[in-house]
Design an enzyme around this catalytic site. Structure first.
Site, PDB file in Angstrom:
ATOM      1  N   ASN A  11      25.670 -37.671 -39.438  1.00  0.00           N
ATOM      2  CA  ASN A  11      25.987 -37.644 -38.013  1.00  0.00           C
ATOM      3  C   ASN A  11      25.372 -36.367 -37.450  1.00  0.00           C
ATOM      4  O   ASN A  11      25.881 -35.281 -37.675  1.00  0.00           O
ATOM      5  CB  ASN A  11      27.512 -37.658 -37.812  1.00  0.00           C
ATOM      6  CG  ASN A  11      27.898 -37.520 -36.345  1.00  0.00           C
ATOM      7  OD1 ASN A  11      27.037 -37.534 -35.461  1.00  0.00           O
ATOM      8  ND2 ASN A  11      29.191 -37.378 -36.082  1.00  0.00           N
ATOM      9  N   LYS A  13      25.284 -35.414 -34.497  1.00  0.00           N
ATOM     10  CA  LYS A  13      26.000 -34.926 -33.308  1.00  0.00           C
ATOM     11  C   LYS A  13      24.965 -34.554 -32.224  1.00  0.00           C
ATOM     12  O   LYS A  13      23.911 -35.178 -32.166  1.00  0.00           O
ATOM     13  CB  LYS A  13      26.935 -33.773 -33.673  1.00  0.00           C
ATOM     14  CG  LYS A  13      27.859 -34.158 -34.849  1.00  0.00           C
ATOM     15  CD  LYS A  13      29.021 -33.270 -35.049  1.00  0.00           C
ATOM     16  CE  LYS A  13      29.867 -33.800 -36.197  1.00  0.00           C
ATOM     17  NZ  LYS A  13      31.079 -33.037 -36.419  1.00  0.00           N
ATOM     18  N   HIS A  99      34.923 -41.404 -33.019  1.00  0.00           N
ATOM     19  CA  HIS A  99      34.827 -40.109 -33.684  1.00  0.00           C
ATOM     20  C   HIS A  99      35.838 -39.161 -33.032  1.00  0.00           C
ATOM     21  O   HIS A  99      36.084 -39.250 -31.828  1.00  0.00           O
ATOM     22  CB  HIS A  99      33.397 -39.554 -33.556  1.00  0.00           C
ATOM     23  CG  HIS A  99      33.190 -38.335 -34.406  1.00  0.00           C
ATOM     24  ND1 HIS A  99      33.618 -37.097 -34.016  1.00  0.00           N
ATOM     25  CD2 HIS A  99      32.625 -38.184 -35.635  1.00  0.00           C
ATOM     26  CE1 HIS A  99      33.319 -36.218 -34.975  1.00  0.00           C
ATOM     27  NE2 HIS A  99      32.717 -36.854 -35.966  1.00  0.00           N
ATOM     28  N   GLU A 101      35.645 -36.262 -32.042  1.00  0.00           N
ATOM     29  CA  GLU A 101      35.124 -35.516 -30.885  1.00  0.00           C
ATOM     30  C   GLU A 101      35.106 -36.393 -29.633  1.00  0.00           C
ATOM     31  O   GLU A 101      35.229 -35.889 -28.515  1.00  0.00           O
ATOM     32  CB  GLU A 101      33.726 -34.951 -31.222  1.00  0.00           C
ATOM     33  CG  GLU A 101      33.842 -33.805 -32.229  1.00  0.00           C
ATOM     34  CD  GLU A 101      32.681 -33.659 -33.180  1.00  0.00           C
ATOM     35  OE1 GLU A 101      31.591 -34.181 -32.917  1.00  0.00           O
ATOM     36  OE2 GLU A 101      32.874 -33.000 -34.234  1.00  0.00           O
ATOM     37  N   GLU A 170      38.254 -38.865 -41.331  1.00  0.00           N
ATOM     38  CA  GLU A 170      37.773 -37.513 -41.051  1.00  0.00           C
ATOM     39  C   GLU A 170      38.928 -36.653 -40.547  1.00  0.00           C
ATOM     40  O   GLU A 170      39.252 -36.685 -39.349  1.00  0.00           O
ATOM     41  CB  GLU A 170      36.675 -37.547 -39.974  1.00  0.00           C
ATOM     42  CG  GLU A 170      35.437 -38.306 -40.373  1.00  0.00           C
ATOM     43  CD  GLU A 170      34.199 -37.794 -39.636  1.00  0.00           C
ATOM     44  OE1 GLU A 170      33.219 -37.480 -40.311  1.00  0.00           O
ATOM     45  OE2 GLU A 170      34.231 -37.708 -38.398  1.00  0.00           O
ATOM     46  N   GLY A 176      33.505 -29.445 -39.451  1.00  0.00           N
ATOM     47  CA  GLY A 176      32.761 -28.279 -38.979  1.00  0.00           C
ATOM     48  C   GLY A 176      33.440 -26.956 -39.286  1.00  0.00           C
ATOM     49  O   GLY A 176      33.045 -25.922 -38.760  1.00  0.00           O
ATOM     50  N   SER A 214      33.186 -31.504 -43.507  1.00  0.00           N
ATOM     51  CA  SER A 214      32.617 -30.459 -44.362  1.00  0.00           C
ATOM     52  C   SER A 214      32.178 -30.971 -45.741  1.00  0.00           C
ATOM     53  O   SER A 214      32.258 -30.246 -46.731  1.00  0.00           O
ATOM     54  CB  SER A 214      33.587 -29.280 -44.508  1.00  0.00           C
ATOM     55  OG  SER A 214      33.822 -28.685 -43.247  1.00  0.00           O
TER      56      SER A 214
HETATM   57  P1  13P Z   1      30.851 -31.710 -40.716  1.00  0.00           P
HETATM   58  O1  13P Z   1      30.267 -32.341 -41.960  1.00  0.00           O
HETATM   59  O2  13P Z   1      29.901 -30.810 -40.011  1.00  0.00           O
HETATM   60  O3  13P Z   1      32.184 -31.074 -41.005  1.00  0.00           O
HETATM   61  O4  13P Z   1      31.135 -32.903 -39.681  1.00  0.00           O
HETATM   62  C1  13P Z   1      31.824 -34.014 -40.122  1.00  0.00           C
HETATM   63  C2  13P Z   1      31.767 -35.057 -39.075  1.00  0.00           C
HETATM   64  O5  13P Z   1      32.398 -34.952 -38.044  1.00  0.00           O
HETATM   65  C3  13P Z   1      30.889 -36.209 -39.299  1.00  0.00           C
HETATM   66  O6  13P Z   1      31.101 -37.199 -38.370  1.00  0.00           O
END
Ligand code: 13P
Length: 252
Positions: A11, A13, A99, A101, A170, A176, A214
């Site tokens: 992803n 982002k 997601h 976010e 997640e 992150g 992560s």
């Molecule tokens: P990270 O791997 O950067 O923690 O992000 C995970 C994520 O949100 C994947 O959709």
């Protein structure tokens, strides 16, 4: 148990640029080699403006194209939205849906997430439905109830079997932050999700349950060896070809 092919999805982002995307994808495809080279399925979820570029670069390769979102609407006056029909035109195979976010910063509710999953499925795009608790919810002992509520919202999709979707767990506190769920913590939640899916479908064992938060080259193998972890949804580490390739290699 774990006989199905795992899925490793990056992803990106809101990261990337034309030159960086090309360099990253070329390095990933070179690392995978001619025959695809991966024992698992691989996808990258990219920002919408780059779909055309990524479709053209990955054409005929083992890397599938994914979107980071999809509109719950079919078409019309929805400024800024991207429909599933548009995504299909760019070869999109998977769409991230719900997601954290999107839930957190864009107010997506369980109902909206279910509508989006439904819209994707109806067009033959596989939704990767994301669920996960915040740190506050975990500390309040609500992890199970939160993920069960989020999954319950999508478990009965009109005319579709839940076995057609991918689910990603997640934990928001692990995204992150460099703070990964331990393999045991992740497995425990995956087992809860699997049991909930099994109660709804006789094909629950076919559904791929991804872990995200992560995941990196160092911790992927242990996470991916858990009985109910069928792949990964990878943020930061998917932007570095060597790291992403190592995670793919760990997904046997
Ligand atoms: P990270 O791997 O950067 O923690 O992000 C995970 C994520 O949100 C994947 O959709």
């Amino acid at each position: 148990m774990n006989s199905k092919k795992k899925l490793i999805a990056g992803n990106w982002k809101m990261n990337g640029g034309l030159a960086a995307n090309e360099a990253l994808l070329k390095a990933i495809m070179a690392g995978l080699g001619d025959g695809g080279g991966a024992a698992c399925d691989v996808a990258v979820a990219v920002p919408a403006p780059y779909l055309a570029q990524v479709q053209s670069l990955t054409f005929g390769s083992a890397v599938a194209v994914a979107s980071q979102d999809v509109s719950q609407h079919e078409a019309g006056a929805f400024t800024g939205e991207v429909s599933v029909a548009m995504l299909k035109e760019f070869g999109v195979r998977y769409a991230l849906v719900g997601h954290s976010e999107r839930r957190q910063y864009h107010g997506e509710t369980d109902v909206v997430v279910a509508e989006k999953a439904q819209r994707a499925l109806a067009a033959g795009v596989t939704p990767i439905i994301c669920v996960g608790e915040t740190l506050q919810e975990r500390e309040a002992g609500q992890t199970e109830s939160v993920v069960k509520r989020q999954l319950a919202a999508v478990i009965h999709l009109n005319g579709h079997c839940i076995s057609e979707v991918v689910v990603a767990y997640e934990p928001v506190w692990a995204i992150g932050t460099g703070r990964t769920a331990s393999p045991e913590q992740a497995q425990a939640v995956h087992a809860v999700l699997r049991a909930q899916l099994a109660a709804a479908s006789e094909h629950a064992d076919r559904i791929r349950l991804l872990y995200g938060g992560s995941m990196n080259a160092a911790n992927a193998a242990q996470l991916l060896s858990q009985p109910d972890i069928d792949g990964g949804l990878v943020g930061g580490a998917s932007l570095k070809a060597p790291d992403f390739l190592q995670i793919i290699a760990a997904a046997r």
